[in-house]
Design a protein around this motif. Structure first.
Motif, PDB file in Angstrom:
ATOM      1  N   ALA A 114      28.045 -17.273  22.208  1.00 26.73           N
ATOM      2  CA  ALA A 114      29.014 -16.471  22.965  1.00 26.73           C
ATOM      3  C   ALA A 114      30.185 -17.331  23.441  1.00 26.73           C
ATOM      4  O   ALA A 114      31.346 -16.893  23.404  1.00 26.73           O
ATOM      5  CB  ALA A 114      28.322 -15.806  24.153  1.00 26.73           C
ATOM      6  N   HIS A 115      29.897 -18.556  23.877  1.00 27.12           N
ATOM      7  CA  HIS A 115      30.968 -19.413  24.383  1.00 27.12           C
ATOM      8  C   HIS A 115      31.706 -20.140  23.266  1.00 27.12           C
ATOM      9  O   HIS A 115      32.783 -20.705  23.498  1.00 27.12           O
ATOM     10  CB  HIS A 115      30.399 -20.413  25.393  1.00 27.12           C
ATOM     11  CG  HIS A 115      30.036 -19.792  26.709  1.00 27.12           C
ATOM     12  ND1 HIS A 115      28.852 -19.111  26.896  1.00 27.12           N
ATOM     13  CD2 HIS A 115      30.711 -19.721  27.883  1.00 27.12           C
ATOM     14  CE1 HIS A 115      28.813 -18.645  28.139  1.00 27.12           C
ATOM     15  NE2 HIS A 115      29.919 -18.992  28.752  1.00 27.12           N
ATOM     16  N   ALA A 116      31.127 -20.131  22.063  1.00 28.17           N
ATOM     17  CA  ALA A 116      31.799 -20.762  20.923  1.00 28.17           C
ATOM     18  C   ALA A 116      32.812 -19.831  20.268  1.00 28.17           C
ATOM     19  O   ALA A 116      33.432 -20.210  19.265  1.00 28.17           O
ATOM     20  CB  ALA A 116      30.770 -21.214  19.900  1.00 28.17           C
ATOM     21  N   ALA A 117      32.968 -18.625  20.815  1.00 32.79           N
ATOM     22  CA  ALA A 117      33.958 -17.699  20.271  1.00 32.79           C
ATOM     23  C   ALA A 117      35.347 -18.327  20.365  1.00 32.79           C
ATOM     24  O   ALA A 117      35.664 -19.048  21.321  1.00 32.79           O
ATOM     25  CB  ALA A 117      33.909 -16.376  21.029  1.00 32.79           C
ATOM     26  N   GLU A 118      36.178 -18.028  19.395  1.00 35.99           N
ATOM     27  CA  GLU A 118      37.493 -18.661  19.295  1.00 35.99           C
ATOM     28  C   GLU A 118      38.356 -18.413  20.530  1.00 35.99           C
ATOM     29  O   GLU A 118      39.135 -19.285  20.937  1.00 35.99           O
ATOM     30  CB  GLU A 118      38.202 -18.164  18.033  1.00 35.99           C
ATOM     31  CG  GLU A 118      39.482 -18.888  17.694  1.00 35.99           C
ATOM     32  CD  GLU A 118      39.270 -20.343  17.279  1.00 35.99           C
ATOM     33  OE1 GLU A 118      40.234 -21.119  17.360  1.00 35.99           O
ATOM     34  OE2 GLU A 118      38.136 -20.699  16.883  1.00 35.99           O
ATOM     35  N   HIS A 119      38.213 -17.241  21.152  1.00 34.62           N
ATOM     36  CA  HIS A 119      39.061 -16.943  22.303  1.00 34.62           C
ATOM     37  C   HIS A 119      38.537 -17.584  23.587  1.00 34.62           C
ATOM     38  O   HIS A 119      39.218 -17.532  24.631  1.00 34.62           O
ATOM     39  CB  HIS A 119      39.166 -15.425  22.497  1.00 34.62           C
ATOM     40  CG  HIS A 119      37.882 -14.746  22.891  1.00 34.62           C
ATOM     41  ND1 HIS A 119      36.866 -14.530  21.979  1.00 34.62           N
ATOM     42  CD2 HIS A 119      37.438 -14.283  24.082  1.00 34.62           C
ATOM     43  CE1 HIS A 119      35.856 -13.929  22.593  1.00 34.62           C
ATOM     44  NE2 HIS A 119      36.177 -13.774  23.867  1.00 34.62           N
ATOM     45  N   ILE A 120      37.339 -18.199  23.536  1.00 28.78           N
ATOM     46  CA  ILE A 120      36.793 -18.865  24.724  1.00 28.78           C
ATOM     47  C   ILE A 120      36.911 -20.382  24.589  1.00 28.78           C
ATOM     48  O   ILE A 120      37.521 -21.046  25.424  1.00 28.78           O
ATOM     49  CB  ILE A 120      35.330 -18.436  24.958  1.00 28.78           C
ATOM     50  CG1 ILE A 120      35.266 -16.933  25.204  1.00 28.78           C
ATOM     51  CG2 ILE A 120      34.716 -19.204  26.135  1.00 28.78           C
ATOM     52  CD1 ILE A 120      33.860 -16.398  25.387  1.00 28.78           C
ATOM     53  N   ILE A 121      36.302 -20.939  23.565  1.00 31.30           N
ATOM     54  CA  ILE A 121      36.492 -22.362  23.244  1.00 31.30           C
ATOM     55  C   ILE A 121      36.983 -22.416  21.799  1.00 31.30           C
ATOM     56  O   ILE A 121      36.193 -22.265  20.861  1.00 31.30           O
ATOM     57  CB  ILE A 121      35.197 -23.174  23.398  1.00 31.30           C
ATOM     58  CG1 ILE A 121      34.643 -23.054  24.822  1.00 31.30           C
ATOM     59  CG2 ILE A 121      35.456 -24.654  23.068  1.00 31.30           C
ATOM     60  CD1 ILE A 121      33.336 -23.809  25.035  1.00 31.30           C
ATOM     61  N   PRO A 122      38.252 -22.604  21.586  1.00 31.88           N
ATOM     62  CA  PRO A 122      38.790 -22.553  20.218  1.00 31.88           C
ATOM     63  C   PRO A 122      38.484 -23.815  19.423  1.00 31.88           C
ATOM     64  O   PRO A 122      38.168 -24.876  19.969  1.00 31.88           O
ATOM     65  CB  PRO A 122      40.295 -22.406  20.455  1.00 31.88           C
ATOM     66  CG  PRO A 122      40.537 -23.059  21.779  1.00 31.88           C
ATOM     67  CD  PRO A 122      39.308 -22.795  22.600  1.00 31.88           C
ATOM     68  N   GLY A 123      38.554 -23.662  18.098  1.00 34.41           N
ATOM     69  CA  GLY A 123      38.520 -24.808  17.201  1.00 34.41           C
ATOM     70  C   GLY A 123      37.168 -25.436  16.981  1.00 34.41           C
ATOM     71  O   GLY A 123      37.087 -26.602  16.594  1.00 34.41           O
ATOM     72  N   LEU A 124      36.076 -24.679  17.168  1.00 38.56           N
ATOM     73  CA  LEU A 124      34.748 -25.269  17.012  1.00 38.56           C
ATOM     74  C   LEU A 124      34.229 -25.214  15.578  1.00 38.56           C
ATOM     75  O   LEU A 124      33.147 -25.729  15.302  1.00 38.56           O
ATOM     76  CB  LEU A 124      33.742 -24.572  17.940  1.00 38.56           C
ATOM     77  CG  LEU A 124      33.989 -24.745  19.443  1.00 38.56           C
ATOM     78  CD1 LEU A 124      32.871 -24.098  20.237  1.00 38.56           C
ATOM     79  CD2 LEU A 124      34.081 -26.217  19.802  1.00 38.56           C
ATOM     80  N   ALA A 125      34.975 -24.597  14.678  1.00 36.09           N
ATOM     81  CA  ALA A 125      34.630 -24.557  13.250  1.00 36.09           C
ATOM     82  C   ALA A 125      33.197 -24.081  13.040  1.00 36.09           C
ATOM     83  O   ALA A 125      32.406 -24.703  12.328  1.00 36.09           O
ATOM     84  CB  ALA A 125      34.832 -25.935  12.605  1.00 36.09           C
ATOM     85  N   LEU A 126      32.862 -22.959  13.630  1.00 34.96           N
ATOM     86  CA  LEU A 126      31.497 -22.433  13.561  1.00 34.96           C
ATOM     87  C   LEU A 126      31.143 -22.050  12.126  1.00 34.96           C
ATOM     88  O   LEU A 126      31.904 -21.382  11.440  1.00 34.96           O
ATOM     89  CB  LEU A 126      31.356 -21.228  14.483  1.00 34.96           C
ATOM     90  CG  LEU A 126      29.953 -20.662  14.693  1.00 34.96           C
ATOM     91  CD1 LEU A 126      29.832 -20.074  16.111  1.00 34.96           C
ATOM     92  CD2 LEU A 126      29.621 -19.574  13.684  1.00 34.96           C
TER      93      LEU A 126
END
Length: 477
Positions: A114-126
């Motif tokens: 949920a927190h790795a979503a782009e609008h929350i923490i961007p750029g995590l390359a999920l």
């Protein structure tokens, strides 16, 4: 990921630069707060974020800087479970509590997603998916394990047979596999810095380069001493690791420090796709190898472990040899970056989560499953403080146990060596038996063909050499 000698820049394993951290601030004035969190890693920052969201006054004290150790140096795999095997967990706490604990680990993974979503923490390359591969022929054990995970532990899993595994990972080292389609990978260093930014935005104050040199955990208001200032807090959360220091020796002595060394290769081009056709994480069931593709054509690979701090670049050659042993078609790869971080491994293999005494909490010992379990710990402790949630008691059977000091480290290293040796022997035996079965089947086919041919030759011979029929008169007589 970063190398040992790098502080702020990411390694080639991170496709974009690290989340920019604000200028580090040391604690220099006395404070009175609701919660003091010791340690700015994954667990401590999750506690701080969840507590700050309630409106509480929160301070995080970090002796070095955010995510400097294990929380910022890992392969970024997020999946349910613990370092302790599921069968051992059931044996330890019973089936019902094991189900509850497993459910908490799933919730921890969901929290990270949920927190790795782009609008929350961007750029995590999920990226999606994890594959747990077996070094031996799992057979019926795989079927029962899959049934238990799917039916009893409500986990989405898929069993892969040998042919599918080897079509995806072109090596004879692996047999069956369990595929976790809901598991995923993120860039871990960016995630921990993203948590810090979220916590600050929610109102938490993070003081780096501020070690705790004294702690009085008794009384309603706990007293914390740092080099330049003192704090008082209603609750103290010990969310550090093996580097907590003398003031918190009671906790750090319960952990065996294990340095997991890893590397990122130089670009391997098309030959990597010919060897590895899986974009998620691959983890072997013996806990020896853990790897995934990054940046399209590089391998990020973790393998050697030590129970003492060592320069990771000294293990680059060992990682190269390991990659070549598993995927000989890749040849000798070039290592572009190395890194390591010390995890805290408990004697019982489970994280230490819960309340030690009124107002004193612990979140530590996450082993190799740090991303989901640290998120679980952060949520449980915050809800325990503010909502009276007592689910942290599920971890009570896994209390603080002295890890044996230097003797424990030596024993842990020896156990690791023995585990690798057993795994190598079991794998070699499994491959030998597989080759023997293949040879036996080929021999059976040859024998069957020879028997078939032998059975048809006499019939043709009799037909070819039979004497002419006797005259009718002879037959009548």
């Amino acid at each position: 990921m970063i190398s040992e000698s790098t502080d702020a820049a990411d390694s080639p394993g991170d496709t974009v630069s690290a989340v920019a951290a604000p200028q580090r601030v040391r604690l220099s004035a006395d404070l009175d707060v609701d919660i003091c969190v010791v340690g700015a890693g994954l667990a401590g920052l999750t506690v701080a974020l969840e507590a700050a969201r309630t409106g509480a006054s929160v301070v995080v004290l970090e002796a070095r800087h955010v995510g400097w150790n294990a929380s910022g140096h890992h392969l970024g795999t997020v999946m349910p479970g613990y370092a302790l095997p599921l069968s051992d967990l059931i044996a330890r706490v019973g089936f019902d509590d094991a189900c509850e604990l497993w459910s908490l680990s799933r919730q921890g993974a969901d929290y990270v997603r949920a927190h790795a979503a782009e609008h929350i923490i961007p750029g995590l390359a999920l990226s999606e998916g994890a594959l747990e591969v077996s070094n031996v022929d799992a057979g019926e054990r795989l079927v029962s394990h899959l049934q238990m995970l799917a039916e009893d532990f409500a986990t989405e899993v898929e069993g892969w047979q040998v042919d599918r595994v080897r079509d995806t990972l072109r090596t004879d080292r692996y047999f069956h596999a369990v595929h976790y389609p809901r598991a995923f990978q993120i860039e871990g260093r960016k995630y921990v810095h993203g948590l810090a930014k979220l916590a600050r935005n929610a109102g938490a104050r993070i003081f780096e380069e501020t070690p705790v040199v004294g702690l009085d955990p008794f009384g309603i208001r706990k007293r914390i001493v740092t080099p330049q200032a003192r704090l008082r807090a209603s609750h103290v959360v010990l969310a550090g690791n093996v580097h907590l220091g003398g003031a918190l020796r009671r906790l750090s002595d319960t952990l065996v420090p294990v340095w997991r060394h890893a590397a990122v290769t130089a670009p391997l081009g098309a030959r990597l796709a010919e060897a590895v056709a899986f974009q998620g994480s691959v983890i072997d069931t013996d806990g020896i190898d853990h790897f995934r593709i990054v940046d399209g054509d590089r391998l990020m690979w973790a393998s050697p472990e030590t129970t003492w701090e060592a320069r990771s670049d000294r293990h680059a050659a060992a990682i190269c040899r390991r990659i070549r042993a598993i995927f000989p078609q890749l040849g000798t790869v070039e290592i572009a970056e190395v890194f390591s971080g010390a995890i805290g491994q408990t004697v019982h293999g489970m994280p230490q989560i819960g309340r030690l005494q009124p107002g004193l909490w612990v979140a530590s010992g996450f082993g190799r499953q740090g991303l989901n379990t640290s998120a679980t710990a952060g949520q449980l402790i915050a809800s325990g403080i503010f909502e009276g949630d007592d689910r942290w008691r599920l971890f009570s059977p896994f209390e603080l146990v002295w890890a044996g000091g230097p003797t424990g480290r030596a024993a842990g290293y020896a156990i690791g060596i023995a585990t690798r040796a057993r795994s190598a022997a079991a794998g070699a035996l499994a491959r030998y038996r597989e080759r023997a079965r293949i040879r036996a089947r080929a021999r059976e086919v040859r024998l069957a063909e020879a028997s078939r041919q032998a059975g048809t030759r006499p019939l043709r011979s009799m037909t070819r050499h039979a004497p002419p029929s006797a005259p009718a008169s002879d037959r009548d007589g």
